[in-house]
Design a protein around this motif. Structure first.
Motif, PDB file in Angstrom:
ATOM      1  N   LYS A  74      37.980 -28.500  26.491  1.00 14.75           N
ATOM      2  CA  LYS A  74      39.218 -27.720  26.464  1.00 14.75           C
ATOM      3  C   LYS A  74      39.610 -27.271  27.879  1.00 14.75           C
ATOM      4  CE  LYS A  74      38.310 -25.918  21.805  1.00 14.75           C
ATOM      5  NZ  LYS A  74      38.436 -24.715  20.948  1.00 14.75           N
ATOM      6  N   TYR A 110      45.840 -29.227  15.380  1.00 16.67           N
ATOM      7  CA  TYR A 110      45.322 -28.005  14.751  1.00 16.67           C
ATOM      8  C   TYR A 110      46.056 -27.667  13.447  1.00 16.67           C
ATOM      9  CZ  TYR A 110      42.233 -26.659  18.631  1.00 16.67           C
ATOM     10  OH  TYR A 110      41.216 -26.585  19.558  1.00 16.67           O
ATOM     11  N   HIS A 140      44.925 -25.255  10.757  1.00 21.61           N
ATOM     12  CA  HIS A 140      44.864 -23.817  11.091  1.00 21.61           C
ATOM     13  C   HIS A 140      46.256 -23.181  11.143  1.00 21.61           C
ATOM     14  CE1 HIS A 140      40.627 -24.213  12.036  1.00 21.61           C
ATOM     15  NE2 HIS A 140      40.904 -25.219  12.833  1.00 21.61           N
ATOM     16  N   PHE A 164      45.893 -16.713  14.383  1.00 19.91           N
ATOM     17  CA  PHE A 164      45.716 -17.077  15.787  1.00 19.91           C
ATOM     18  C   PHE A 164      46.283 -18.448  16.136  1.00 19.91           C
ATOM     19  CE2 PHE A 164      41.765 -18.045  13.476  1.00 19.91           C
ATOM     20  CZ  PHE A 164      41.595 -19.390  13.748  1.00 19.91           C
ATOM     21  N   GLU A 183      48.285 -18.679  19.443  1.00 20.43           N
ATOM     22  CA  GLU A 183      47.396 -18.580  20.614  1.00 20.43           C
ATOM     23  C   GLU A 183      46.615 -19.869  20.824  1.00 20.43           C
ATOM     24  OE1 GLU A 183      44.635 -15.195  20.438  1.00 20.43           O
ATOM     25  OE2 GLU A 183      46.150 -14.243  19.188  1.00 20.43           O
ATOM     26  N   LEU A 184      46.203 -20.458  19.690  1.00 17.64           N
ATOM     27  CA  LEU A 184      45.410 -21.690  19.736  1.00 17.64           C
ATOM     28  C   LEU A 184      46.209 -22.813  20.399  1.00 17.64           C
ATOM     29  CD1 LEU A 184      42.679 -22.669  18.620  1.00 17.64           C
ATOM     30  CD2 LEU A 184      43.825 -23.165  16.445  1.00 17.64           C
ATOM     31  N   THR A 221      31.080 -22.466  16.243  1.00 21.45           N
ATOM     32  CA  THR A 221      32.419 -22.210  16.782  1.00 21.45           C
ATOM     33  C   THR A 221      32.460 -20.915  17.593  1.00 21.45           C
ATOM     34  OG1 THR A 221      33.394 -23.347  14.908  1.00 21.45           O
ATOM     35  CG2 THR A 221      34.848 -21.892  16.141  1.00 21.45           C
ATOM     36  N   ARG A 264      28.104 -24.508  23.632  1.00 19.34           N
ATOM     37  CA  ARG A 264      28.761 -23.194  23.546  1.00 19.34           C
ATOM     38  C   ARG A 264      27.754 -22.063  23.767  1.00 19.34           C
ATOM     39  NH1 ARG A 264      32.162 -25.027  18.277  1.00 19.34           N
ATOM     40  NH2 ARG A 264      34.059 -25.735  19.302  1.00 19.34           N
ATOM     41  N   VAL A 286      35.361 -16.876  21.263  1.00 18.01           N
ATOM     42  CA  VAL A 286      35.750 -17.903  20.293  1.00 18.01           C
ATOM     43  C   VAL A 286      37.075 -18.564  20.672  1.00 18.01           C
ATOM     44  CG1 VAL A 286      36.990 -16.381  18.658  1.00 18.01           C
ATOM     45  CG2 VAL A 286      35.779 -18.404  17.803  1.00 18.01           C
ATOM     46  N   GLU A 287      37.946 -17.824  21.355  1.00 18.30           N
ATOM     47  CA  GLU A 287      39.274 -18.375  21.726  1.00 18.30           C
ATOM     48  C   GLU A 287      39.139 -19.394  22.851  1.00 18.30           C
ATOM     49  OE1 GLU A 287      38.677 -14.983  22.616  1.00 18.30           O
ATOM     50  OE2 GLU A 287      38.954 -14.353  20.545  1.00 18.30           O
ATOM     51  N   ASN A 324      36.208 -21.548  23.825  1.00 20.01           N
ATOM     52  CA  ASN A 324      34.816 -21.954  23.568  1.00 20.01           C
ATOM     53  C   ASN A 324      34.500 -23.341  24.129  1.00 20.01           C
ATOM     54  OD1 ASN A 324      36.246 -23.392  21.707  1.00 20.01           O
ATOM     55  ND2 ASN A 324      35.202 -22.614  19.890  1.00 20.01           N
ATOM     56  N   HIS A 337      35.799 -28.866  21.856  1.00 22.61           N
ATOM     57  CA  HIS A 337      36.139 -29.067  20.445  1.00 22.61           C
ATOM     58  C   HIS A 337      35.423 -30.318  19.949  1.00 22.61           C
ATOM     59  CE1 HIS A 337      38.536 -29.881  16.823  1.00 22.61           C
ATOM     60  NE2 HIS A 337      38.587 -31.123  17.250  1.00 22.61           N
ATOM     61  N   GLY A 338      34.915 -30.266  18.712  1.00 21.24           N
ATOM     62  CA  GLY A 338      34.364 -31.464  18.081  1.00 21.24           C
ATOM     63  C   GLY A 338      34.928 -31.583  16.678  1.00 21.24           C
TER      64      GLY A 338
END
Ligand code: CMP
Length: 133
Positions: A9, A49, A52, A57, A60-61, A91, A102, A109-110, A112, A115-116
């Motif tokens: 990320k 995403y 989600h 969030f 923000e993501l 996560t 991680r 968490v925001e 991290n 990503h997988g």
């Protein structure tokens, strides 16, 4: 052989952790099939995403994942999705064990680091979204 989608990320790229993360996957025995630095568009981020989208969030993501370049990868190996998630760690970095990516490099968490894909289906969808294959 199984494939999975993994992405360093923007925070991981900015902190110079691409090499460290690639190295951990290689040490585990994964084979790198493809990889590229890209800055994700709003549209791709929202598709990536989409599961989600109802979460508080979500905005923000999407903002975070489009905030700078990412390093997107396809890795090949036995039980690729499961083994990748195991070396990435939980996560929430507060729950991620030391020794996982991680657990060793993230606190929040925001942001991290990596990503997988979380399932075979997600892996296929994300590989198609980012690499068109
Ligand atoms: P990732 O594996 O990229 O998949 C979904 C992401 O949502 C997850 O990693 C976290 O970075 C992020 N996430 C999970 N919970 C929160 C939260 N409470 N606030 C912001 N981001 C979150």
């Amino acid at each position: 052989m199984d494939h999975t989608f993994v992405m360093v990320k923007p925070d991981g790229v900015a902190r110079g952790l691409i090499g460290e993360i690639v190295s951990r996957f290689e040490q585990k025995g994964f084979k790198l099939i493809d990889g590229k630095v890209i800055t994700i568009s709003q549209e791709i981020a929202e598709q990536h995403y989409r599961e989600h989208r109802e979460k508080p969030f979500f905005g923000e993501l999407v903002e975070f994942i489009t905030s700078g370049p990412v390093f997107a990868m396809i890795w090949e190996g036995k039980d690729a999705v499961k083994n990748a998630r195991s070396i990435i760690g939980k996560t929430n970095p507060s729950d991620a064990l030391p020794g996982s990516i991680r657990g060793d490099f993230a606190l929040q968490v925001e942001s991290n680091i990596v990503h997988g894909a979380d399932s075979e289906e997600s892996a296929q969808r994300e590989i198609a979204l980012f690499f068109g294959k």
